[in-house]
Write a protein that holds these residues in place. Structure first.
Motif, mmCIF file in Angstrom:
data_model
loop_
_atom_site.group_PDB
_atom_site.id
_atom_site.type_symbol
_atom_site.label_atom_id
_atom_site.label_comp_id
_atom_site.label_asym_id
_atom_site.label_seq_id
_atom_site.Cartn_x
_atom_site.Cartn_y
_atom_site.Cartn_z
ATOM 1 N N ARG A 703 31.444 -9.151 -10.363
ATOM 2 C CA ARG A 703 30.841 -8.605 -9.223
ATOM 3 C C ARG A 703 32.083 -8.061 -8.428
ATOM 4 N N ILE A 704 32.104 -6.709 -7.729
ATOM 5 C CA ILE A 704 32.900 -6.492 -6.821
ATOM 6 C C ILE A 704 32.268 -5.679 -5.738
ATOM 7 N N VAL A 705 33.159 -5.229 -4.725
ATOM 8 C CA VAL A 705 32.694 -4.603 -3.503
ATOM 9 C C VAL A 705 33.679 -3.407 -3.507
ATOM 10 N N VAL A 706 32.979 -2.215 -3.468
ATOM 11 C CA VAL A 706 33.914 -0.923 -3.016
ATOM 12 C C VAL A 706 33.062 -0.106 -2.174
ATOM 13 N N PRO A 707 33.510 0.866 -1.525
ATOM 14 C CA PRO A 707 32.926 1.519 -0.507
ATOM 15 C C PRO A 707 31.492 2.126 -0.774
ATOM 16 N N ALA A 708 31.114 2.296 -1.919
ATOM 17 C CA ALA A 708 29.649 2.755 -2.407
ATOM 18 C C ALA A 708 28.751 1.359 -2.308
ATOM 19 N N GLY A 709 29.324 0.100 -2.190
ATOM 20 C CA GLY A 709 28.412 -1.044 -2.111
ATOM 21 C C GLY A 709 28.920 -2.127 -3.366
ATOM 22 N N ILE A 710 28.107 -2.837 -3.479
ATOM 23 C CA ILE A 710 28.180 -3.976 -4.392
ATOM 24 C C ILE A 710 27.989 -3.313 -5.902
ATOM 25 N N LEU A 711 28.704 -3.630 -6.866
ATOM 26 C CA LEU A 711 28.708 -3.286 -8.022
ATOM 27 C C LEU A 711 28.824 -4.517 -9.249
ATOM 28 N N GLU A 712 27.914 -4.665 -10.105
ATOM 29 C CA GLU A 712 28.102 -5.742 -10.816
ATOM 30 C C GLU A 712 27.944 -5.158 -12.402
ATOM 31 N N VAL A 713 28.586 -5.806 -13.321
ATOM 32 C CA VAL A 713 28.714 -5.680 -14.419
ATOM 33 C C VAL A 713 28.289 -6.807 -15.440
ATOM 34 N N ARG A 714 27.165 -6.791 -16.034
ATOM 35 C CA ARG A 714 26.796 -8.223 -17.161
ATOM 36 C C ARG A 714 26.953 -7.712 -18.354
ATOM 37 N N TYR A 715 27.679 -8.570 -19.116
ATOM 38 C CA TYR A 715 27.731 -8.264 -20.572
ATOM 39 C C TYR A 715 27.362 -9.322 -21.436
ATOM 40 N N ASP A 716 26.147 -9.109 -22.225
ATOM 41 C CA ASP A 716 25.342 -10.169 -23.155
ATOM 42 C C ASP A 716 26.012 -10.147 -24.490
ATOM 43 N N GLY A 717 27.023 -9.605 -24.664
ATOM 44 C CA GLY A 717 27.684 -9.822 -26.191
ATOM 45 C C GLY A 717 27.550 -8.642 -26.944
ATOM 46 N N ALA A 718 26.496 -7.671 -26.467
ATOM 47 C CA ALA A 718 26.218 -6.523 -27.329
ATOM 48 C C ALA A 718 26.387 -5.228 -26.061
#
Length: 737
Positions: A703-718
């Protein structure tokens, strides 16, 4: 803020009539000959002003304030803020604070503790005999200030912290504070204190001080208390405290004991073999101090800050109250809502992220500091890694922007920039100067701040022009003697680089400074492309000369110097990073990195990883980040790190700092080059997700915060799932957005 302010600078009468010393000069030039009076060093002045206010005056009340060297502000006995960020007198900062909530109808007291250190070091812009305070209290709708600094204030020098003949520690970074509470002015911060015996300050208008003041573009540091994670009682009045992690700040406690009673306080980053605090720290700081009690209830309040995890307290009798033990932590504001978060099912990745993140937090003060112990200085080269990581850790670009301007302002001393800024410590490193345009471009890509990019372009051009004086007939740089040629640090981690990196540097032409200069010019050209500014492209000719001089086709590697057969890791990393290497040389260069791994310093690891990213070697990047050899972040964790070290291990450098944010490369590299999350257009107006996750990488959440808002990347192994403010996008581990 400008000279239209009604306030005047006030200073302690000790400094009345004192002419400042001109401290700025090229590193290779002699320092000013004028001696600094020792009695004016380590000078603590308390300033006070009381005034009566009515409710109608307490709408929105703003205090504009600055001090030289540094202030801590209290209103009606309550701590408000401290600062300012250090600056040159011709570009000095002031803070603008909303203090409405601290004021009451009736009698109010403004109390300011101003410290003038008097030493020339990386931490303070001091040693120049400039001392004083300027402040103005205003309220909305009224043109007349509620209060301002003038001769009506009162001041006194407090001797509770000692005098200028006290011992210093680090690289003359700070004084050892043997505090004597018998000499303290008790109650001076509150309204009603009798200051009739205090002096009236000397006052000067802005036009007489030489200061040009600018509102500090960043907030003051965040200050809060933290309780120890573990308290161990060793004896009747002997305690060992563990705060559980490296912190930047002060230790505090409250005690009541007989007047003259002495308590010893030892701080350190680690324990010795006997399980006691190692206060004679490996980083060249000695954090052993004595506190003398007054006979009343006293609170230990050191002024300056330290880097520590452990505290040992030794005192006579049973007078200590462990309930009052605390650390006063300080760092650039880091909101939990804004901060970057990474959690993986892989414990090692979590550990690496955590030590890097904590180092970035601890080294982000009013400016970035290389370490919060030995030097406390903002180093230009370190900012390449610290600033990049801090953008992701904090979601706040203001400190990066300020750092870029700090070094732009240093061109007053040298158009090729100083290595440390701001301040009166004169150090110049050629490698670092070449990195400034790259930091500027990184900032722009994250923010889309075109106006600032345009404003800073002349300074980037100035660096290019500065180094041109060292160009020989074929365009390569030779004999760059005015600045230190670093390559890497410490010396024993240069992989045998075959060129005399003495000061001044040896005669001739060597690889790294030329590769860095090529990267510098290349970056300036990219900036001009963004701004649609025309330029003459002379890089092809430079590349031809570089290859003719350093490239060894028989091995596919690059030599360290013109007449050398030695090919260090460093000599190949920068040509790979900047595209100087021919396509046919890339496999050999990658193979050399695979073989040598991190046979370099922690600082250089950032460039190694970024060079591999350019070559598309993402699996090797991940392998190096998570490696368990002697030169790895795993080594730091094995040695008990809670923030990343200055070197790979405690014994790999003679004075290793155990909190050094130049080791935080895994943060931006994991995000940009493994997870593959980047701005596709400046300011994150478009987002790129191009995962390059190695087989077997465990699930994670970013989870990071950038000028466009909050971005999240979730990886489930695939699949990697990108969660945007208004949509969710899924991509396979090797897919593209």
């Amino acid at each position: 803020m400008d000279t239209h302010w009604q306030a005047r600078w006030i200073r302690h009468p000790d400094f009345q009539g004192i002419t400042p010393i001109g401290m700025l000069h090229k590193e290779t030039e002699p320092r000013p000959e004028r001696l600094h009076p020792p009695e004016l060093k380590h000078h603590h002045t308390l300033f006070r002003k009381e005034m009566d206010l009515v409710a109608d005056q307490l709408g929105k009340v703003v205090l504009s304030i600055s001090a030289d060297d540094y202030y801590k502000l209290y209103i009606n006995g309550i701590f408000v803020a401290q600062g300012p960020a250090q600056g040159y007198p011709f570009h000095y900062h002031y803070n603008r604070l909303d203090v409405t909530s601290y004021l009451v109808p009736g009698r109010n007291a403004i109390a300011v503790h101003v410290y003038y250190q008097g030493l020339v070091n990386r931490a303070y812009n001091s040693g120049d005999l400039r001392q004083g305070l300027i402040a103005e209290l205003t309220t909305a709708g009224q043109t007349t200030p509620l209060a301002k600094t003038d001769e009506s204030w009162r001041c006194a020098r407090t001797m509770e912290y000692g005098t200028g003949d006290a011992a210093t520690t680090g690289y003359d970074t700070q004084y050892i504070e043997h505090i004597d509470s018998r000499l303290a002015f008790r109650g001076w911060r509150a309204a009603g204190f009798d200051d009739s015996g205090w002096m009236r300050p000397a006052a000067l208008g802005l036009e007489h001080t030489g200061y040009i003041l600018f509102e500090q573009p960043t907030p003051p540091v965040e200050v809060y208390r933290k309780k120890p994670a573990r308290v161990q009682r060793i004896g009747d009045n002997h305690y060992l405290l563990d705060f559980g992690e490296e912190i930047t700040g002060q230790f505090t406690m409250k005690v009541r004991g007989e007047a003259g009673t002495v308590i010893e306080v030892r701080c350190g980053e680690e324990l010795d073999d006997d399980g006691r605090v190692r206060y004679e720290m490996r980083c060249n700081c000695n954090y052993r101090e004595q506190w003398t009690l007054s006979g009343h209830e006293d609170e230990l309040e050191p002024f300056d800050y330290k880097a520590f995890r452990y505290v040992e307290i030794i005192g006579p009798g049973r007078i200590l109250d462990e309930r009052t033990f605390a650390a006063v932590v300080r760092h650039y504001p880091l909101s939990p809502r804004q901060s970057g978060i990474f959690r993986s099912e892989e414990w090692l990745l979590n550990g690496i992220w955590d030590i890097c993140c904590r180092a970035v937090q601890s080294c982000a003060q009013e400016s970035y500091v290389d370490c919060p112990s030995r030097e406390k200085g903002q180093y230009l080269g370190d900012n390449t890694i610290i600033g990049h990581a801090h953008l992701y850790v904090s979601g706040d670009s203001r400190l990066v922007r300020k750092a870029l301007r700090d070094f732009a302002v240093s061109t007053t001393i040298c158009p090729g920039m100083m290595a440390v800024a701001p301040g009166n410590f004169m150090q110049e490193i050629a490698d670092f100067s070449c990195l400034w345009p790259m930091q500027l471009l990184t900032y722009y890509r994250h923010t889309g701040d075109t106006a600032f990019l345009q404003e800073m372009l002349p300074f980037a051009d100035g660096i290019v022009d500065y180094f041109r004086k060292y160009q020989r007939a074929d365009g390569l740089l030779a004999d760059v003697k005015e600045k230190w040629n670093l390559v890497d640090w410490p010396e024993n981690l240069r992989d045998g680089y075959d060129f005399p990196l003495t000061r001044p540097v040896g005669e001739g032409c060597h690889n790294v400074i030329n590769a860095l200069y090529y990267g510098c010019v290349q970056t300036v050209q990219e900036i001009k492309d963004e701004l649609q500014v025309a330029y003459e492209d002379w890089l092809p000719a430079f590349k031809t000369a570089f290859l003719a001089t350093f490239y060894r086709p028989e091995s596919g590697l690059f030599a360290d110097a013109e007449n050398s057969a030695h090919c260090s890791l460093h000599a190949g990393v920068f040509p790979l990073l900047f595209g100087l290497a021919p396509e046919q040389a890339v496999p050999a260069l990658v193979a050399e990195i695979r073989r040598k791994r991190f046979s370099c310093g922690v600082y250089m690891a950032y460039f190694v990883l970024k060079a591999l990213a350019r070559a598309g070697e993402h699996a090797l990047i991940y392998e190096l980040i998570t490696g368990d050899d002697e030169h790895s972040w795993s080594q730091m964790l094995r040695e008990g790190a809670t923030s990343c070290f200055e070197a790979w291990g405690k014994e790999q450098k003679w004075n290793t700092s155990l909190c050094h944010a130049w080791g935080s490369a895994p943060i931006p590299v994991l995000i940009e080059d493994i997870i593959g999350l980047k701005p596709a257009r400046p300011g994150w107006e478009e987002i790129s997700l191009e995962p390059r996750l190695p087989p077997g990488m465990k699930p994670f959440h970013l989870r990071i915060v950038v000028p466009a808002g909050i971005l999240e990347v979730r990886y489930d192994g695939a699949e990697a799932e990108l969660i945007l403010p208004d949509q969710t996008v899924r991509r396979p581990a090797g897919g593209k957005l």
